[in-house]
Design an enzyme around this catalytic site. Sequence first.
Site, PDB file in Angstrom:
ATOM      1  CG  HIS A 473      26.394  56.348 -87.681  1.00 22.97           C
ATOM      2  ND1 HIS A 473      25.075  56.703 -87.506  1.00 22.97           N
ATOM      3  CD2 HIS A 473      27.051  57.516 -87.870  1.00 22.97           C
ATOM      4  CE1 HIS A 473      24.956  58.014 -87.606  1.00 22.97           C
ATOM      5  NE2 HIS A 473      26.159  58.527 -87.833  1.00 22.97           N
ATOM      6  NE  ARG A 540      24.186  60.064 -84.726  1.00 25.37           N
ATOM      7  CZ  ARG A 540      25.354  60.448 -85.243  1.00 25.37           C
ATOM      8  NH1 ARG A 540      26.479  60.294 -84.551  1.00 25.37           N
ATOM      9  NH2 ARG A 540      25.408  60.996 -86.445  1.00 25.37           N
ATOM     10  N   GLY A 559      27.130  61.979 -80.948  1.00 24.64           N
ATOM     11  CA  GLY A 559      25.743  62.370 -81.127  1.00 24.64           C
ATOM     12  C   GLY A 559      25.454  62.739 -82.575  1.00 24.64           C
ATOM     13  CD  GLU A 565      24.313  60.085 -75.449  1.00 25.47           C
ATOM     14  OE1 GLU A 565      23.251  60.395 -75.992  1.00 25.47           O
ATOM     15  OE2 GLU A 565      24.566  58.928 -75.043  1.00 25.47           O
ATOM     16  CE1 TYR A 575      23.720  54.406 -70.359  1.00 25.06           C
ATOM     17  CE2 TYR A 575      23.302  52.215 -71.229  1.00 25.06           C
ATOM     18  CZ  TYR A 575      23.769  53.037 -70.224  1.00 25.06           C
ATOM     19  OH  TYR A 575      24.272  52.482 -69.071  1.00 25.06           O
TER      20      TYR A 575
END
Length: 688
Positions: A473, A540, A559, A565, A575
């Site tokens: 991430h 995310r 996701g 998304e 969001y």
Amino acid sequence: MAPPSRWRLALAGGLAAAVALAVAVPNATAAPKAGTVYEAESATISQGTVATNHTGYTGTGFVDYTNVTGSYVEFTVNSPTAGSARLDFRYAFDAPDNRPMDVTVNGTKAVSNLSFPTTGSWTTWQTATTTVNLTAGSNKVRATATTANGGPNLDNLTVTPNNVDTTPPTPPTNLVVSDITPTTAHFTWGAATDDTSVVRYEINRGGNVLKTVDGKTLSATVDTLTPNTAYDISVGAFDAAGNASQQSNVVTFTTPPSNDKTPPTVPGNLRSTGVTADSAALAWDASTDNGGVIAGYDVYQGATKVATTNSTSTTVTDLSPSTKYTFTVTARDPDGNTSAASNAVSVTTAAPGGKGGIPVFDKTVAKLDLPWGIDWLPDGSALVAERDRFEIDRVTLDGKVTVLGKVPGAVTTNGEGGVLGLAVSPNYNTDHYIYIDHTAANDNRIVRMTYQDGKLSTTSTPILTGIEKNRYHNGGRLRFGPDGKLYATAGDAKDGANAQDKNSLNGKVLRLNADGSAPTDNPFYSSGGNARYVYSMGHRNPQGIAWDSKGQLWETEFGENSQDELNLIKKGGNYGWPSCEGTQGNCAGYIAPKQTWPTAQGGPSGIEIVNDWIYVAAVTGERMYVAQINSAGTGTSTPQSIFAGKWGRLRTVVKTPDGGLWVTSTNNDKNGGTPDVLDNVIVRLKFP
């Protein structure tokens, strides 16, 4: 979601990095974690309305109090522990009076007549601050107008517990896997340490959680694995404040095949859902398997395999106009058992000129090591960032590759970090600057280097630092927008709370001036600190960014375990992560995505827009998605899947100066992918 990307890098450029780190930068240190933001429009409202007629608000609107005594907004506030907390009410109004409010907590008055003086303008947002005591768990915080003039326009409430714990646990140690079966594996690890306590461990595959156990448990059996499948597993620790550790060491293994010899059922009802002059869209009904898992579908044109996918539709490209083609589909389970062929379907492609926005393969341009960020020089050649080797290459349109040098100070996270995004200055002819997003020893950062007269500088100048890193991430995309500002995506660093913290740079789309300062028209500029750089929040792991013909910003995002998304980004928009993933979860008050994909079929990374057609490179789904933006610019057509399984994990897509698209494959990034496809390449697509 399934593993979106993984990097393995080595420390480089020690002396140069030390020199670079000595340079003064606008944001040299990450600020402590701030509180949690609660949007007023998502709270309980009595005698007030949600409005959007004044700019500068966060979320999807603000509350306009009715001008009566007793009008109120009540927030449901969660506190990890009992104790005092600071409340910051963000508000604005243009009337000359003071509009005080009583603040109650769980029905008990905590503050009488908290002052809300005029801000002088409906678009000048300020904060009124007080301190209250909260109980552990859920609290009801109500702000009630005490005069007949009602309350101000209330945008949000930020709750910051005093003495907030900002120290993450140490990484778990010595992760070991044992007792591997086709569907299970047992893991043990050494305890993480923390200044308070470790409350849970997460077992991760590619940044997605396979299992969670409490902080006293140092072993777990995962029983949701798939036979005959490669895995890359690590463990992370969390404390009570939600601080996430860096990941443990990584264990890799492949589950053995099971004894299953039964093939899946035959795919049913193969049909054509559309044709152009050079493509045919196909769909079919799903197969079933006695083991419960379909590993994939293979699409055949006669006896030739032309696509591999794990979804029940795909678009076959590179066909000839006015030509008849016949297709069948078979299904595979994880043990390699293959079904019989489906019914055959024949289609005839359209005459030339009936083409939409579907590109076709042109040629392989070059083979590189994990090509990630790409941008173009004025001479029509490209600069390409190689994630794991930390190198910047110059690649010409005809495929000539020149290694220019390494990015100083770049390091690996053994996951999704390394040398990521790359952007060439809009004023390159005069300043010769290039911008790079990379992982460093203590953070992710955006740096500036020079490329002039064929030489890449050996030092870099940091322009934004303090973006938290983790194995997963990290975001990392860089692009200059049509407004001349530098946009960057930053993942949540495996800590979902970052995405809702305006003072964290993580879980955001960021917007910078070229010198690294924050533009004064950013939505949270007046809040100061890291919030000055935030353009949108609640993300995310945001990946690709691109602009349409109306100047609107679109973004792709990985996701967790359900939905990826495609988002249309609004200035100051929220969001929803971690409360909302795609359209699932507690999504009230957040901006919904324009498209979603199942995580196993998506992994949307790079995005490009050409003539209002969107092209998305998908790593997990090993395909490209294509969709057309509608005339209003508010949504898209249903995305079509093309090039399924052809080049493996697609990472980046960019339009080229000669009217095509370059697409990069990073199939051997150690995070899955099809082993028998051409990988780590740049291919050129063309529009017939």
